[in-house]
Scaffold this motif. Structure first.
Motif, PDB file in Angstrom:
ATOM      1  N   MET A   1       0.852  -1.210   0.000  1.00 13.36           N
ATOM      2  CA  MET A   1       0.000   0.000   0.000  1.00 13.36           C
ATOM      3  C   MET A   1       0.881   1.251   0.000  1.00 13.36           C
ATOM      4  SD  MET A   1      -0.935   1.795   3.235  1.00 13.36           S
ATOM      5  CE  MET A   1      -1.618   3.382   3.442  1.00 13.36           C
ATOM      6  N   SER A   2       0.510   2.234  -0.845  1.00 11.74           N
ATOM      7  CA  SER A   2       1.277   3.473  -0.861  1.00 11.74           C
ATOM      8  C   SER A   2       0.563   4.534  -0.018  1.00 11.74           C
ATOM      9  CB  SER A   2       1.409   3.990  -2.296  1.00 11.74           C
ATOM     10  OG  SER A   2       1.995   5.268  -2.279  1.00 11.74           O
ATOM     11  N   TRP A   3       1.358   5.347   0.686  1.00 13.32           N
ATOM     12  CA  TRP A   3       0.788   6.445   1.457  1.00 13.32           C
ATOM     13  C   TRP A   3       0.447   7.624   0.560  1.00 13.32           C
ATOM     14  CZ3 TRP A   3       0.190   7.243   6.911  1.00 13.32           C
ATOM     15  CH2 TRP A   3       0.495   6.125   7.679  1.00 13.32           C
ATOM     16  N   LEU A   4       0.914   7.598  -0.693  1.00 17.18           N
ATOM     17  CA  LEU A   4       0.596   8.708  -1.599  1.00 17.18           C
ATOM     18  C   LEU A   4      -0.871   8.598  -2.019  1.00 17.18           C
ATOM     19  CD1 LEU A   4       3.668   8.812  -4.017  1.00 17.18           C
ATOM     20  CD2 LEU A   4       2.895  10.669  -2.526  1.00 17.18           C
ATOM     21  N   PRO A   5      -1.662   9.664  -1.831  1.00 19.87           N
ATOM     22  CA  PRO A   5      -3.044   9.607  -2.315  1.00 19.87           C
ATOM     23  C   PRO A   5      -3.036   9.354  -3.825  1.00 19.87           C
ATOM     24  CG  PRO A   5      -2.687  11.574  -0.981  1.00 19.87           C
ATOM     25  CD  PRO A   5      -1.347  10.949  -1.189  1.00 19.87           C
ATOM     26  N   SER A   6      -4.034   8.638  -4.334  1.00 22.16           N
ATOM     27  CA  SER A   6      -4.083   8.374  -5.775  1.00 22.16           C
ATOM     28  C   SER A   6      -4.284   9.685  -6.531  1.00 22.16           C
ATOM     29  CB  SER A   6      -5.249   7.445  -6.107  1.00 22.16           C
ATOM     30  OG  SER A   6      -5.103   6.277  -5.350  1.00 22.16           O
ATOM     31  N   PRO A   7      -3.753   9.769  -7.759  1.00 19.54           N
ATOM     32  CA  PRO A   7      -3.988  10.988  -8.555  1.00 19.54           C
ATOM     33  C   PRO A   7      -5.487  11.220  -8.757  1.00 19.54           C
ATOM     34  CG  PRO A   7      -2.353   9.568  -9.610  1.00 19.54           C
ATOM     35  CD  PRO A   7      -2.917   8.780  -8.471  1.00 19.54           C
ATOM     36  N   SER A   8      -5.881  12.486  -8.738  1.00 18.69           N
ATOM     37  CA  SER A   8      -7.302  12.805  -8.926  1.00 18.69           C
ATOM     38  C   SER A   8      -7.393  14.141  -9.664  1.00 18.69           C
ATOM     39  CB  SER A   8      -7.974  12.894  -7.551  1.00 18.69           C
ATOM     40  OG  SER A   8      -8.998  13.859  -7.561  1.00 18.69           O
ATOM     41  N   PRO A   9      -8.387  14.307 -10.554  1.00 21.19           N
ATOM     42  CA  PRO A   9      -8.493  15.567 -11.291  1.00 21.19           C
ATOM     43  C   PRO A   9      -8.766  16.768 -10.384  1.00 21.19           C
ATOM     44  CG  PRO A   9     -10.233  14.001 -11.951  1.00 21.19           C
ATOM     45  CD  PRO A   9      -9.372  13.309 -10.940  1.00 21.19           C
ATOM     46  N   GLU A  10      -9.312  16.529  -9.180  1.00 21.15           N
ATOM     47  CA  GLU A  10      -9.594  17.673  -8.271  1.00 21.15           C
ATOM     48  C   GLU A  10      -8.406  17.990  -7.372  1.00 21.15           C
ATOM     49  OE1 GLU A  10     -12.139  14.848  -7.305  1.00 21.15           O
ATOM     50  OE2 GLU A  10     -12.639  15.293  -9.384  1.00 21.15           O
ATOM     51  N   ALA A  11      -7.356  17.160  -7.453  1.00 24.92           N
ATOM     52  CA  ALA A  11      -6.262  17.323  -6.480  1.00 24.92           C
ATOM     53  C   ALA A  11      -4.965  17.695  -7.183  1.00 24.92           C
ATOM     54  CB  ALA A  11      -6.073  16.032  -5.700  1.00 24.92           C
TER      55      ALA A  11
END
Ligand SMILES: NC(=O)c1ccc[n+]([C@@H]2O[C@H](COP(=O)([O-])OP(=O)(O)OC[C@H]3O[C@@H](n4cnc5c(N)ncnc54)[C@H](OP(=O)(O)O)[C@@H]3O)[C@@H](O)[C@H]2O)c1
Length: 279
Positions: free
Chosen positions: A1-11
């Motif tokens: 599991m990665s601690w990096l939030p998944s890429p998102s168009p709002e982020a």
């Protein structure tokens, strides 16, 4: 599991000090992994060129937000500027830095203070602006780019080293406080890296004194840093050779260590205008 939030168009990933060197390399590393990035520094032209390059190379959106982080008003406007782009900051990389070399008593006091204001005050200010929302969302990641020089005092880098030590202590405490809230914090502590740092801050003996195997490219450092943030590594020294050198230094009494480091740097280039030596 990665601690990096998944890429998102709002982020977005907000990267300071992105107009050159390690910050630019971290931007490329994140864009290459599919993240949109918001890049911050004073030189707008470099930021825009990097944004265009990331669009071309990785098909990612990167926005340039020129800002002098030493200017409290400009700094205070940053969160609103990001919000007005319709973005939330999921990843914060505090990389902007400057560093003088020389005897403290011979350096310009104002420039010394600027180091503290950029690498301590601005770093804390940005964490204060974005970390609470990350903790509330129970997702986020923060990278503080410090330096191996912050891991022990180095004569000639009194203010720079102390500012980096501040970032390390601050980041380590934040990491312990935020891991339960799902937010990763990594303090990246590179050894010498080939960047514009030395051109921007004046010649520094580390350029001659540090042997080649200690040097890293910004790309290597950026990859290690982003990988480490994904694993929520507390303090990360990206170079194995530099880690070994630090381990040897820890075995020496502080007095001897200070003397040895001062001698290595002094012997390589710095001579006092008064003709004295470090010891
Ligand atoms: N190079 C090394 O050997 C080394 C080793 C360990 C740690 N580090 C650390 O790594 C970080 C990046 O350094 P680097 O080596 O990549 O050097 P660099 O190429 O000189 O990058 C420094 C960055 O900081 C930005 N910056 C400086 N003052 C600023 C201000 N007032 N407001 C906003 N941005 C500002 C610069 O952009 P603008 O000039 O466009 O504002 C630039 O993007 C620094 O924190 C440095 O201390 C470097």
């Amino acid at each position: 599991m990665s601690w990096l939030p998944s890429p998102s168009p709002e982020a977005t990933c907000l990267v300071t000090g992105a107009s050159s060197g390690i910050g630019a390399a971290i931007t490329r590393e994140l864009a290459g992994r599919g993240y949109g990035v918001t890049v911050v520094a004073r030189r707008e032209e470099q930021l825009r060129a990097l944004a265009a390059e990331c669009g071309r190379e990785y098909g990612m959106r990167v926005e340039a937000l020129p800002c002098d982080l030493l200017n409290p008003e400009q700094r205070a406007e940053l969160p609103g500027r990001v919000e007005s782009l319709g973005l939330r900051v999921d990843v914060l990389v505090s990389c902007a830095g400057i560093g003088t070399y020389g005897r403290f008593v011979e350096l310009a006091a104002a420039r010394e203070l600027e180091q503290v204001r950029l690498m301590c005050e601005a770093a804390v200010d940005l964490c204060g602006a974005f970390a609470p929302a990350m903790a509330a969302r129970r997702a986020g990641a923060i990278m503080l780019v410090a330096s191996g020089i912050g891991l022990q005092p180095v004569p000639g880098y009194a203010t720079y080293g102390a500012s980096k030590a501040f970032e390390i202590a601050f980041g380590e405490a934040l990491q312990a406080e935020l891991r339960g809230a799902g937010v990763a914090v990594t303090v990246l502590c590179p050894g010498p890296v080939d960047t514009e740092f030395f051109a921007a801050n004046g010649p520094q003996p580390v350029q001659r004194a540090a042997p080649r195997p200690l040097w890293q490219d910004p790309e290597q450092v950026a990859k290690a840093g982003v990988d480490g943030l994904g694993r929520n590594r507390r303090v990360l020294v990206p170079s194995r050779t530099f880690r070994a050198l630090l381990a040897v230094g820890r075995l020496l009494p502080r007095r001897l260590l200070l003397l040895a480091i001062g001698r290595v740097l002094d012997g390589s280039s710095l001579t006092s205008t008064a003709g004295s030596t470090w010891s």
